[in-house]
Design an enzyme around this catalytic site. Structure first.
Site, PDB file in Angstrom:
ATOM      1  N   ALA A   1       0.792  -1.207  -0.155  1.00  0.00           N
ATOM      2  CA  ALA A   1      -0.008  -0.078   0.065  1.00  0.00           C
ATOM      3  C   ALA A   1       0.695   1.126  -0.013  1.00  0.00           C
ATOM      4  O   ALA A   1       1.569   1.290   0.963  1.00  0.00           O
ATOM      5  CB  ALA A   1      -0.885   0.153   1.052  1.00  0.00           C
TER       6      ALA A   1
ATOM      7  N   ILE B   1       4.509  -1.369   3.477  1.00  0.00           N
ATOM      8  CA  ILE B   1       4.578   0.208   2.935  1.00  0.00           C
ATOM      9  C   ILE B   1       5.262   0.587   1.744  1.00  0.00           C
ATOM     10  O   ILE B   1       6.598   0.485   1.835  1.00  0.00           O
ATOM     11  CB  ILE B   1       5.002   1.150   4.144  1.00  0.00           C
ATOM     12  N   LYS B   2       4.722   1.028   0.669  1.00  0.00           N
ATOM     13  CA  LYS B   2       5.249   1.337  -0.700  1.00  0.00           C
ATOM     14  C   LYS B   2       5.609   2.771  -0.409  1.00  0.00           C
ATOM     15  O   LYS B   2       4.766   3.736  -0.179  1.00  0.00           O
ATOM     16  CB  LYS B   2       4.342   0.997  -1.813  1.00  0.00           C
ATOM     17  N   VAL B   3       6.807   3.225  -1.128  1.00  0.00           N
ATOM     18  CA  VAL B   3       7.325   4.491  -0.972  1.00  0.00           C
ATOM     19  C   VAL B   3       8.025   4.611  -2.251  1.00  0.00           C
ATOM     20  O   VAL B   3       8.757   3.636  -2.893  1.00  0.00           O
ATOM     21  CB  VAL B   3       8.307   4.612   0.224  1.00  0.00           C
TER      22      VAL B   3
END
Length: 214
Positions: free
Chosen positions: A56, A82-84
């Site tokens: 996400a 967590i996608k960054v």
């Protein structure tokens, strides 16, 4: 190689999940926007039945807000990753997430240098976009090979998650070059089953089966 689906369409996810072939899901703001639904609502529904990693993506571009959003997303379910984006502020956030034991997927990777920096920051996954590199005249598959060699040289545990996989040849080649995972649109996943000789053979088997008694 783990097989991820790159979608937020629940019906598509359930089809692959029911086959027993699904290892995880990747999403991004563009994909979720197409659903017309609330961002966190979609992630909650996916994680309610997908037990593998579900990426996400944060929406901010400064580390403080990335961390704030990431902590909120991570609270939805234990398997949220967590996608960054691969920018300095993104890697700064990755360092903090890593300290907190929160897994990360660093996206928009287009060079081996970027992948090395992401691994040093502690990224759980790196997402090289092979199809987008092909679009601008580079060989995206070479990037997978370069990252694999660098990670193996230094023992980095960051997993290579091949993204922007456009066709079955991409899928085969990233597997041959040592990607740990590949994320596919549902349309490409369906192509993996296709071969004219399979269709011809099945048709012949079914015709012969009519002559048999059980």
């Amino acid at each position: 190689m783990n097989l991820f689906l790159d979608t937020a369409e629940i019906a598509e996810i359930k089809k692959v999940h029911d086959l027993g072939l699904l290892d995880g899901i990747t999403t991004n703001p563009s994909i979720i926007a197409k659903s017309g639904r609330k961002f966190t609502e979609v992630i909650k529904e996916i994680t309610s039945f997908v037990k593998g990693p579900v990426s996400a993506e944060v929406l901010s571009t400064d580390s403080a807000n990335m961390i704030k959003e990431g902590l909120e997303l991570a609270s939805i379910a234990e398997n949220v990753v967590i996608k960054v984006p691969l920018i300095p502020e993104g890697l700064k956030a990755v360092v903090e997430f890593t300290k907190k034991g929160i897994r990360t997927n660093v996206t928009l990777c287009f060079t081996a240098n970027q992948a090395l920096l992401a691994a040093k920051a502690g990224a759980s996954y790196i997402s090289p976009f092979i199809g987008r590199l092909d679009d601008v005249g580079y060989d995206g598959l070479d990037l997978i090979s370069e990252i694999r060699e660098i990670y193996d040289n230094y023992g980095y545990e960051t997993e290579i998650l091949a993204a922007s996989v456009r066709n079955p040849i991409h899928f085969k080649e990233v597997a041959l070059r040592g990607a740990d995972c590949a994320t596919l649109p549902y349309s490409v996943f369906e192509m993996l089953f296709k071969h004219p000789l399979t269709d011809i053979g099945l048709s012949k088997f079914l015709e012969d089966a009519k002559k048999l008694t059980w």
